[in-house]
Design a protein around this motif. Structure first.
Motif, PDB file in Angstrom:
ATOM      1  N   ARG A   1       0.823  -1.211   0.000  1.00  0.00           N
ATOM      2  CA  ARG A   1       0.000   0.000   0.000  1.00  0.00           C
ATOM      3  C   ARG A   1       0.861   1.268   0.000  1.00  0.00           C
ATOM      4  O   ARG A   1       0.381   2.339  -0.390  1.00  0.00           O
ATOM      5  CB  ARG A   1      -0.938  -0.006   1.207  1.00  0.00           C
ATOM      6  N   ASP A   2       2.107   1.165   0.442  1.00  0.00           N
ATOM      7  CA  ASP A   2       2.988   2.337   0.432  1.00  0.00           C
ATOM      8  C   ASP A   2       3.485   2.659  -0.974  1.00  0.00           C
ATOM      9  O   ASP A   2       4.070   3.736  -1.183  1.00  0.00           O
ATOM     10  CB  ASP A   2       4.195   2.086   1.347  1.00  0.00           C
ATOM     11  N   TYR A   3       3.271   1.755  -1.923  1.00  0.00           N
ATOM     12  CA  TYR A   3       3.809   1.936  -3.272  1.00  0.00           C
ATOM     13  C   TYR A   3       2.723   2.044  -4.355  1.00  0.00           C
ATOM     14  O   TYR A   3       3.037   2.410  -5.480  1.00  0.00           O
ATOM     15  CB  TYR A   3       4.728   0.763  -3.626  1.00  0.00           C
ATOM     16  N   VAL A   4       1.491   1.700  -4.025  1.00  0.00           N
ATOM     17  CA  VAL A   4       0.420   1.691  -5.026  1.00  0.00           C
ATOM     18  C   VAL A   4      -0.717   2.586  -4.548  1.00  0.00           C
ATOM     19  O   VAL A   4      -1.283   2.366  -3.471  1.00  0.00           O
ATOM     20  CB  VAL A   4      -0.104   0.262  -5.271  1.00  0.00           C
ATOM     21  N   ASP A   5      -1.032   3.599  -5.344  1.00  0.00           N
ATOM     22  CA  ASP A   5      -2.132   4.501  -5.025  1.00  0.00           C
ATOM     23  C   ASP A   5      -3.449   3.939  -5.547  1.00  0.00           C
ATOM     24  O   ASP A   5      -3.482   3.026  -6.379  1.00  0.00           O
ATOM     25  CB  ASP A   5      -1.893   5.879  -5.659  1.00  0.00           C
ATOM     26  N   ASP A   6      -4.545   4.501  -5.070  1.00  0.00           N
ATOM     27  CA  ASP A   6      -5.850   4.133  -5.609  1.00  0.00           C
ATOM     28  C   ASP A   6      -5.890   4.463  -7.100  1.00  0.00           C
ATOM     29  O   ASP A   6      -5.524   5.568  -7.515  1.00  0.00           O
ATOM     30  CB  ASP A   6      -6.961   4.899  -4.887  1.00  0.00           C
ATOM     31  N   GLY A   7      -6.320   3.506  -7.886  1.00  0.00           N
ATOM     32  CA  GLY A   7      -6.364   3.707  -9.329  1.00  0.00           C
ATOM     33  C   GLY A   7      -5.093   3.313 -10.031  1.00  0.00           C
ATOM     34  O   GLY A   7      -5.039   3.323 -11.271  1.00  0.00           O
ATOM     35  N   GLY A   8      -4.048   2.956  -9.279  1.00  0.00           N
ATOM     36  CA  GLY A   8      -2.797   2.519  -9.870  1.00  0.00           C
ATOM     37  C   GLY A   8      -2.750   1.013  -9.999  1.00  0.00           C
ATOM     38  O   GLY A   8      -3.608   0.284  -9.496  1.00  0.00           O
ATOM     39  N   SER A   9      -1.737   0.520 -10.685  1.00  0.00           N
ATOM     40  CA  SER A   9      -1.612  -0.912 -10.920  1.00  0.00           C
ATOM     41  C   SER A   9      -0.199  -1.377 -10.610  1.00  0.00           C
ATOM     42  O   SER A   9       0.711  -0.577 -10.396  1.00  0.00           O
ATOM     43  CB  SER A   9      -1.960  -1.252 -12.375  1.00  0.00           C
ATOM     44  N   VAL A  10      -0.036  -2.703 -10.605  1.00  0.00           N
ATOM     45  CA  VAL A  10       1.256  -3.344 -10.371  1.00  0.00           C
ATOM     46  C   VAL A  10       1.655  -4.095 -11.636  1.00  0.00           C
ATOM     47  O   VAL A  10       0.827  -4.785 -12.248  1.00  0.00           O
ATOM     48  CB  VAL A  10       1.191  -4.303  -9.170  1.00  0.00           C
ATOM     49  N   LEU A  11       2.907  -3.962 -12.016  1.00  0.00           N
ATOM     50  CA  LEU A  11       3.455  -4.750 -13.118  1.00  0.00           C
ATOM     51  C   LEU A  11       4.459  -5.731 -12.533  1.00  0.00           C
ATOM     52  O   LEU A  11       5.499  -5.337 -12.002  1.00  0.00           O
ATOM     53  CB  LEU A  11       4.133  -3.860 -14.151  1.00  0.00           C
ATOM     54  N   ALA A  12       4.116  -7.034 -12.594  1.00  0.00           N
ATOM     55  CA  ALA A  12       5.034  -8.056 -12.118  1.00  0.00           C
ATOM     56  C   ALA A  12       6.195  -8.188 -13.087  1.00  0.00           C
ATOM     57  O   ALA A  12       6.045  -8.000 -14.295  1.00  0.00           O
ATOM     58  CB  ALA A  12       4.313  -9.389 -11.975  1.00  0.00           C
ATOM     59  N   VAL A  13       7.361  -8.494 -12.557  1.00  0.00           N
ATOM     60  CA  VAL A  13       8.568  -8.665 -13.365  1.00  0.00           C
ATOM     61  C   VAL A  13       9.017 -10.124 -13.235  1.00  0.00           C
ATOM     62  O   VAL A  13       9.438 -10.539 -12.163  1.00  0.00           O
ATOM     63  CB  VAL A  13       9.691  -7.711 -12.890  1.00  0.00           C
ATOM     64  N   PRO A  14       8.889 -10.929 -14.312  1.00  0.00           N
ATOM     65  CA  PRO A  14       8.286 -10.621 -15.604  1.00  0.00           C
ATOM     66  C   PRO A  14       6.763 -10.625 -15.511  1.00  0.00           C
ATOM     67  O   PRO A  14       6.204 -11.082 -14.514  1.00  0.00           O
ATOM     68  CB  PRO A  14       8.790 -11.758 -16.494  1.00  0.00           C
ATOM     69  N   PRO A  15       6.049 -10.147 -16.554  1.00  0.00           N
ATOM     70  CA  PRO A  15       4.591 -10.077 -16.496  1.00  0.00           C
ATOM     71  C   PRO A  15       3.965 -11.458 -16.364  1.00  0.00           C
ATOM     72  O   PRO A  15       4.526 -12.455 -16.828  1.00  0.00           O
ATOM     73  CB  PRO A  15       4.220  -9.426 -17.840  1.00  0.00           C
ATOM     74  N   PRO A  16       2.804 -11.555 -15.734  1.00  0.00           N
ATOM     75  CA  PRO A  16       2.130 -12.860 -15.614  1.00  0.00           C
ATOM     76  C   PRO A  16       1.742 -13.403 -16.985  1.00  0.00           C
ATOM     77  O   PRO A  16       1.411 -12.646 -17.903  1.00  0.00           O
ATOM     78  CB  PRO A  16       0.892 -12.544 -14.770  1.00  0.00           C
ATOM     79  N   ASN A  17       1.799 -14.723 -17.113  1.00  0.00           N
ATOM     80  CA  ASN A  17       1.442 -15.372 -18.371  1.00  0.00           C
ATOM     81  C   ASN A  17       0.943 -16.778 -18.082  1.00  0.00           C
ATOM     82  O   ASN A  17       0.722 -17.137 -16.915  1.00  0.00           O
ATOM     83  CB  ASN A  17       2.642 -15.400 -19.324  1.00  0.00           C
ATOM     84  N   VAL A  18       0.777 -17.577 -19.108  1.00  0.00           N
ATOM     85  CA  VAL A  18       0.221 -18.918 -18.958  1.00  0.00           C
ATOM     86  C   VAL A  18       1.033 -19.769 -17.987  1.00  0.00           C
ATOM     87  O   VAL A  18       0.480 -20.583 -17.244  1.00  0.00           O
ATOM     88  CB  VAL A  18       0.140 -19.613 -20.333  1.00  0.00           C
ATOM     89  N   ALA A  19       2.343 -19.585 -17.955  1.00  0.00           N
ATOM     90  CA  ALA A  19       3.209 -20.424 -17.135  1.00  0.00           C
ATOM     91  C   ALA A  19       3.608 -19.790 -15.805  1.00  0.00           C
ATOM     92  O   ALA A  19       4.284 -20.434 -15.005  1.00  0.00           O
ATOM     93  CB  ALA A  19       4.474 -20.783 -17.920  1.00  0.00           C
ATOM     94  N   ASP A  20       3.222 -18.555 -15.567  1.00  0.00           N
ATOM     95  CA  ASP A  20       3.638 -17.863 -14.343  1.00  0.00           C
ATOM     96  C   ASP A  20       2.520 -16.923 -13.914  1.00  0.00           C
ATOM     97  O   ASP A  20       2.355 -15.835 -14.461  1.00  0.00           O
ATOM     98  CB  ASP A  20       4.922 -17.080 -14.592  1.00  0.00           C
ATOM     99  N   THR A  21       1.738 -17.354 -12.931  1.00  0.00           N
ATOM    100  CA  THR A  21       0.590 -16.556 -12.477  1.00  0.00           C
ATOM    101  C   THR A  21       0.731 -16.128 -11.020  1.00  0.00           C
ATOM    102  O   THR A  21      -0.262 -15.863 -10.359  1.00  0.00           O
ATOM    103  CB  THR A  21      -0.712 -17.353 -12.649  1.00  0.00           C
ATOM    104  N   ARG A  22       1.952 -16.054 -10.524  1.00  0.00           N
ATOM    105  CA  ARG A  22       2.118 -15.724  -9.108  1.00  0.00           C
ATOM    106  C   ARG A  22       1.548 -14.341  -8.790  1.00  0.00           C
ATOM    107  O   ARG A  22       1.113 -14.103  -7.658  1.00  0.00           O
ATOM    108  CB  ARG A  22       3.589 -15.831  -8.712  1.00  0.00           C
ATOM    109  N   ALA A  23       1.531 -13.432  -9.773  1.00  0.00           N
ATOM    110  CA  ALA A  23       0.967 -12.105  -9.516  1.00  0.00           C
ATOM    111  C   ALA A  23      -0.519 -12.183  -9.182  1.00  0.00           C
ATOM    112  O   ALA A  23      -1.038 -11.340  -8.437  1.00  0.00           O
ATOM    113  CB  ALA A  23       1.190 -11.200 -10.727  1.00  0.00           C
ATOM    114  N   LEU A  24      -1.218 -13.171  -9.719  1.00  0.00           N
ATOM    115  CA  LEU A  24      -2.630 -13.338  -9.400  1.00  0.00           C
ATOM    116  C   LEU A  24      -2.809 -13.793  -7.956  1.00  0.00           C
ATOM    117  O   LEU A  24      -3.803 -13.445  -7.304  1.00  0.00           O
ATOM    118  CB  LEU A  24      -3.268 -14.343 -10.364  1.00  0.00           C
TER     119      LEU A  24
END
Length: 736
Positions: free
Chosen positions: A598-621
């Motif tokens: 919460r200290d890094y993401v404001d209301d209306g903002g988003s998070v970009l996982a590094v690397p982005p989530p995909n079929v083989a990597d959904t940890r961001a979900l």
């Protein structure tokens, strides 16, 4: 684990309540009771005489009412026959037909000995002064009585005994078998996942979470921007199982989507088997043990266990037997076709929201079955069209908006390309990965992946089914069931026939259907799922035929059941399931579990996982679920349009320069510097996605190369809570 135990305890309580209900007076009849004739007076204990519904402050299910009407019909037929004999005149055609039909249960031979009955009950002659319709206990005229097996007169002789307390044994056993199959998942609800499904479990957990979040925030239940921010995801155009996610939203909000997923897996398998058991018991006069084996194959066959690796939309098929039952009731001739049509429509609409593909596969199987019956002169009751039309109308009224949203709403797509997805011929008689004694590598060589082992019936089951068809060939219904198995397995072979991975140069049936709208999006291998419960029904009929033959040969009841059940069990040994494989999840970073994000993401903002989530990597979900879905993520694992005018579907978001760059580094595990123009493009991508923070978990594969590359563009990250985080709000102007 706690939630799983509580859910299991709840199911057991429901079963105990059902046992009490089934044990109440007025629900203990049997086939022998129906043949015993009417009682002369009420019993001293207050129970009602045979053929009369006891007077009480309660309602009666239609099958109970049908049972009483069946008994009344049998008595009337017998008495009309006696009257005709006393008068010395011939019986009317209707009397003869009814009397013969009601007496076949007591003097018949082996099942399937033939007959000339049509799909509906044989019509009787018009009522005369001496041929009155059955009356209610108060003397008022009643409805024309119908036999519950009129649609299956030529299949077997006799009437299924009414359900009783012992019929609850099968659901309990199914629940225990489901617990065995999912045992490793039950012991690791939050810490494990079904690894043979790759990341499908996490995807469905996200669907459950997004649905619950939409409900809690009064948002559109057909869409979500928690993935692919800010464009979002069309939930109806994905396998979002809204028909499960909406009613289970309270559980998801209280216990998390992981608990919901495990509960759906557990009860989905058990309830699907129970549904088919109930259908067989209701329509086929077979021994309950034979019906139990049919339900077990339908609910725990190789295809079902394979999809249990991460496809709850195929695991939960409990509504399919209900749909088939309502269709049979309408075909037989419903006393209330409009009411049954409404029920049919509501159940079909619910199935659309659980899994449209299952409904489509069911429709294909029912259509093939019906066409075979029509070819043999078995025509449905004329009232069936009224009921079916009502059902279609109700289903469309309920699903019109969701279906429009799916095909024409935001982030919808017209078609999607799939690789060749037909079954290898060897797969039809091979052994599935999750079966006792199977070679998983041999199974893997024949199928698309571990979640699509849709056939693998084994040689023994084919032999049992073939013997059943030969034994009961005179039965039109058995022939129809056999045709359903052959046609659906044939369709499952895809565009070109292969054997052990080698093309035979023979075109498959799918070449005729691959361009048909809607159908073209179905994986042909899944048509084999239609054959699974049908093989279960054939197995039950075969086991019961053996029972009757053996009992008739030895002249006593009992040995035949043992022989029939043992023979059926031998056919099922090659498809006995083994527990699903569960591997540990990646640890949850404290950055999300402690709320530091919460200290890094404001209301209306988003998070970009590094690397982005995909079929083989959904940890961001999973991070989103831990944070109660309070922030969206860029990219993701979903199906959406590719941005072309043709609206072709694709897996995942359309790539940007930034997401492609990160994915390339993760794949090669080599740091990749970015030039000034590239960096400017990356910043534009961040602004388009309203990204507030880039997050890289410490210790993940390629973490060093990713950290070095991203640092070269956006500066040094903060190391906090098990992640590297780049605060990029200065680039996106802090507005998110």
């Amino acid at each position: 684990m706690t939630w799983s135990v509580l859910a299991g305890a709840g199911v057991l309580l429901v079963l105990l309540a059902g046992a009490w209900w089934l044990g109440r007076e007025g629900w203990r009849g049997s086939a022998e009771d129906a043949a015993a004739g009417p009682a002369t007076d009420d019993a001293e204990d207050g129970t009602a005489p045979d053929g009369v519904l006891p007077l009480a402050f309660r309602g009666y299910r239609m099958d109970q009412v049908d049972d009483v009407l069946d008994r009344l019909e049998a008595r009337i037929a017998d008495r009309d026959a006696e009257l005709a004999a006393l008068r010395g005149g011939p019986r009317s055609e209707g009397e003869a037909t009814t009397a013969e039909a009601t007496s076949r249960g007591s003097d018949s031979g082996a099942p399937g000995s033939g007959g000339t009955a049509t799909l509906v009950a044989a019509p009787t002659t018009a009522p005369t002064e001496r041929d009155e319709r059955p009356s209610r206990p108060d003397g008022t005229p009643g409805w024309p009585a119908r036999r519950p097996l009129a649609v299956l007169d030529d299949l077997v002789h006799g009437t299924p005994p009414p359900l009783g307390r012992l019929d609850l044994v099968a659901p309990v056993l199914y629940l225990l078998l489901a617990a065995y199959v999912t045992m490793h998942l039950l012991g690791a609800v939050r810490t494990g996942y079904l690894s043979q499904g790759v990341q499908d479990q996490q995807a469905f957990e996200w669907y459950f979470g997004a649905t619950a979040h939409n409900l809690a925030t009064f948002s559109n239940p057909l869409s979500s921007d928690l993935q692919n921010f800010p464009a979002g995801v069309n939930l109806m155009a994905n396998a979002a199982v809204l028909g499960l996610g909406l009613p289970l939203a309270p559980l998801t909000l209280l216990a998390g989507p992981q608990a919901t997923f495990v509960l759906v897996e557990l009860l989905g398998l058990a309830l699907t088997a129970t549904g088919w058991y109930w259908l067989v018991r209701r329509w086929f006069p077979v021994h309950p043990a034979a019906a139990a084996l049919a339900g077990a194959l339908a609910g725990f066959g190789p295809g079902m266990v394979s999809h249990a690796n991460g496809h709850p939309n195929f695991v939960v098929q409990a509504l399919v037997p209900v749909l088939v039952d309502r269709l049979l009731v309408l075909a037989r001739g419903s006393r209330r076709p409009v009411r049954d049509g409404v029920v049919l429509g509501l159940v079909a609409a619910w199935q659309v929201l659980i899994g449209e593909e299952v409904l489509l596969l069911t429709a294909v199987g029912v259509a093939v079955f019906g066409l075979v019956l029509l070819a043999h002169g078995r025509r449905p009751d004329p009232s069936a069209l009224r009921g079916l039309g009502t059902g279609v109308g109700v289903a469309l009224a309920v699903t019109a908006l969701p279906l429009w949203w799916q095909f024409f709403g935001p982030q919808s797509y017209a078609t999607i390309w799939h690789p060749p997805a037909g079954n290898d011929l060897a797969q039809l008689w091979g052994r599935a990965t999750r079966t006792v004694g199977a070679d998983p590598w041999a199974s893997a060589a024949l199928s698309m992946n571990r979640t699509e082992e849709n056939s693998f019936f084994g040689v023994a089951l084919w032999v049992a089914a073939a013997l059943t068809v030969l034994l009961l060939w005179r039965s039109v219904v058995v022939r129809a069931l056999a045709v359903v198995v052959v046609v659906t397995c044939w369709l499952s072979l895809g565009e070109e026939l292969t054997l052990h991975g080698r093309s035979l140069g023979v075109p498959g049936p799918w070449a005729l259907l691959e361009h048909v709208p809607v159908v073209q999006n179905v994986l042909p291998t899944r048509f084999a799922l239609v054959a699974l419960p049908v093989l279960g029904v054939l197995l039950a009929l075969g086991a019961d035929a053996v029972r009757r033959l053996v009992d008739g040969y030895v002249g006593e009841t009992g040995p035949g059941l043992a022989v029939g059940v043992v023979a059926a069990l031998l056919a099922l040994v090659p498809v006995l399931p083994t527990p699903l494989v569960v591997d540990p999840r990646d640890p949850m970073p404290a950055f999300f579990s402690s709320g530091t994000w919460r200290d890094y993401v404001d209301d209306g903002g988003s998070v970009l996982a590094v690397p982005p989530p995909n079929v083989a990597d959904t940890r961001a979900l999973e991070w989103q679920a831990e944070a109660r879905w309070d922030f969206p993520v860029v990219a993701g694992y979903f199906v959406g349009p590719d941005g072309s005018p043709e609206r072709v579907g694709q897996y995942g978001a359309s790539p940007t320069g930034l997401t492609q760059w990160l994915a390339q580094i993760a794949q090669d595990d080599v740091a990749l510097p970015a030039g000034e123009l590239e960096a400017q493009g990356f910043e534009a991508d961040l602004r388009a996605g309203r990204v507030d923070a880039l997050v890289l978990p410490q210790g993940r594969p390629s973490a060093d190369a990713l950290r070095e590359s991203v640092t070269g563009v956006f500066g040094a990250p903060d190391e906090v809570g098990g992640v590297y985080v780049w605060d990029v709000r200065r680039i996106t102007d802090g507005a998110g």
